[in-house]
Design an enzyme around this catalytic site. Structure first.
Site, mmCIF file in Angstrom:
data_model
loop_
_atom_site.group_PDB
_atom_site.id
_atom_site.type_symbol
_atom_site.label_atom_id
_atom_site.label_comp_id
_atom_site.label_asym_id
_atom_site.label_seq_id
_atom_site.Cartn_x
_atom_site.Cartn_y
_atom_site.Cartn_z
ATOM 1 C CG HIS A 159 39.201 47.480 39.386
ATOM 2 N ND1 HIS A 159 40.393 48.483 39.792
ATOM 3 C CD2 HIS A 159 39.415 48.395 38.167
ATOM 4 C CE1 HIS A 159 40.726 49.481 39.213
ATOM 5 N NE2 HIS A 159 40.269 49.406 38.187
ATOM 6 C CB SER A 280 36.417 15.833 47.793
ATOM 7 O OG SER A 280 35.926 15.490 49.326
ATOM 8 C CE LYS A 286 35.711 20.328 46.896
ATOM 9 N NZ LYS A 286 35.621 21.804 46.867
ATOM 10 C CD GLU A 293 43.013 24.220 43.928
ATOM 11 O OE1 GLU A 293 42.922 24.510 45.163
ATOM 12 O OE2 GLU A 293 42.709 23.000 43.657
#
Ligand code: ARG
Length: 463
Positions: A159, A280, A286, A293
């Site tokens: 979970h 970024s 970043k 992704e």
């Protein structure tokens, strides 16, 4: 194209509307099958020759012409034309341009329906082989990283809540077995695609004395379709291939999700190599896990192609229907998605590093040894349910005060759970917890080493 110039123009009074021509055409994508198409045509013409269906000299001229065309296609010098509809008619038209009317004998006893089915069978077998190779390489990286990180302990979750600690090697090996199942599925696809449909003709076979088995053997097939209708109507092997590819993507996507989570500041124990991350344009700090992704993101389109073809096939009467031309682009795109994803994922996995310091901090102070504490009470004669309750109370007591198990004083312990001996708690390090799971397939070092050895044996036996 003028009336009568197309390969089927005979019964028509005028050529198709220009929009129909473009709508109907598939050559802009099925030209990808050209090499298989020519391979199939050569096998077919040799059989026609052996069976005495066409003259030896004619067959030889056809084969020579096909070889020339094949080279031009390979070198990118062949011009495919939309007006000629598909790869099959582009090649046949060019053949006749080159060697004259005798080129028209190539299609004796054959239809584009069994021809395209043959091309797709050859294509699927070859491409599945490439995906199998890529999975093999990814599994090699998994074995190497599992060996390297054999003794790194990470939080294990159910979970996505802390459950019990596990070895990172164990976690990586879980993916090894998932990709092993993917390989088995692909091998099943290859086995079932290993039948030649050629000789089915348009749907009913042919009046010529062809030898289907002979062509199948030349082309390396294990057998032939027993039923001509089935041979030209079957797209199961493409659906199965898409399902196998979708499952590979699902596995890569779950793995990607984990790398994205565990490399975020909140978890922070996985460090992706700079070569597999991006920055970024606005925020200088970043480091984004774009590759992971995108693999996660591209999974949806592969699922989509499976769904699309299932839907395309569901209402089709036997035998060939033009709808079936829709089987190609989705499969091509699925392969153009899965193959780079596998390649990139292997590189990303190979180059990532683990931050042991961060893991030590994370693992300290959680309650993931609670099961072991309950087990200790059980060994002391307490029924498991009662032990569960005692330890549950202790977790609540410690959590309310924001204290780790190991930091509880003997006085606090006596107050919250008098049945628990203080030295049981101090023994409950994450290392101890993973070592205690000695069951086969569990987290103890010897169990993981044994599992790793089995995995490596399986990997070595590929091919
Ligand atoms: N381009 C077609 C396809 O991919 C080839 C078969 C065409 N057959 C036909 N009878 N129109 O399905």
């Amino acid at each position: 194209m003028e009336k009568g110039q197309s390969m089927w123009g005979g019964r028509f009074r005028k050529p198709p509307h220009e929009l129909v021509e473009a709508f109907n055409a598939s050559v802009h994508f099925d030209k990808r099958l050209a090499a298989y198409d020519i391979q199939g045509s050569i096998a077919h013409v040799r059989m026609l020759k052996r069976q005495g269906i066409i003259a030896v000299e004619e067959a030889e001229r056809i084969e020579a012409g096909l070889c020339e065309i094949s080279q031009e296609i390979e070198q990118g010098r062949f011009e495919f034309r939309t007006a000629l509809e598909d790869v099959h008619m582009n090649i046949e038209h060019e053949l006749t341009e080159r060697i004259g009317a005798v080129g028209g004998k190539l299609h004796t006893g054959r239809s584009r329906n069994d021809q395209v089915a043959l091309d797709m069978h050859l294509f699927v077998k070859a491409e599945a082989g490439q995906v199998l190779e890529l999975l093999h390489t990814l599994q090699e990286v998994l074995l190497a990283q599992a060996e390297r990180y054999m003794d790194i302990v990470i939080p294990g979750y159910t979970h996505l809540q802390r459950a019990q600690p596990v070895r990172f090697s164990h976690h990586l090996l879980a993916y090894f077995w998932m990709f092993e199942r993917d390989r088995e599925r692909l091998q099943g696809v290859v086995r079932r695609a290993d039948l030649s449909p050629l000789g089915a003709g348009a749907l009913a076979g042919t009046t010529f004395p062809i030898d289907r088995v002979d062509v199948a053997e030349t082309l390396g097939f294990a057998g032939i379709y027993e039923n001509s209708l089935d041979a030209v109507s079957d797209r199961d092997y493409i659906l199965e291939f898409l399902f196998a590819l979708a499952t590979v993507m699902m596995h890569l996507s779950r793995f990607s999700e984990e790398l994205i989570l565990y490399s975020s500041t909140e978890f922070g124990w996985i460090e992706l190599d700079d070569a597999y991350a991006t920055g970024s344009s606005m925020m200088p700090q970043k480091k984004n896990p774009d590759v992971a992704e995108l693999v996660r993101g591209k999974t949806g389109r592969v699922y989509g192609h499976l769904q699309a073809l299932l839907t395309t096939c569901k209402g089709l009467p036997l035998a060939y229907n033009k709808d079936m031309q829709e089987d190609k682009e989705g499969l091509f795109d699925a392969l153009d998605t899965v193959k780079p994803s596998l390649r990139l994922f292997a590189g990303m996995l190979d180059s990532l590093t683990v931050r042991k310091d961060r893991l030590d901090t994370l693992l300290q102070g959680d309650y993931s040894a609670a099961t072991d504490l309950a087990d200790a009470l059980v060994r002391d004669g307490v029924p498991f349910r009662a032990a569960h309750e005692v330890v549950g109370n202790l977790v609540r007591y410690a959590a309310d005060r924001q204290i780790a198990f190991v930091d509880l004083t003997p006085a606090q312990l006596a107050e919250a759970a008098p049945q628990v001996a203080p030295d049981w708690i101090s023994a409950l390090t994450p290392e101890h917890v993973v070592e205690a799971r000695t069951s086969r397939g569990g987290t103890a070092r010897f169990a993981v080493v044994e599992q790793w050895t089995r995995a490596e044996e399986v990997w070595r036996s590929h091919r």
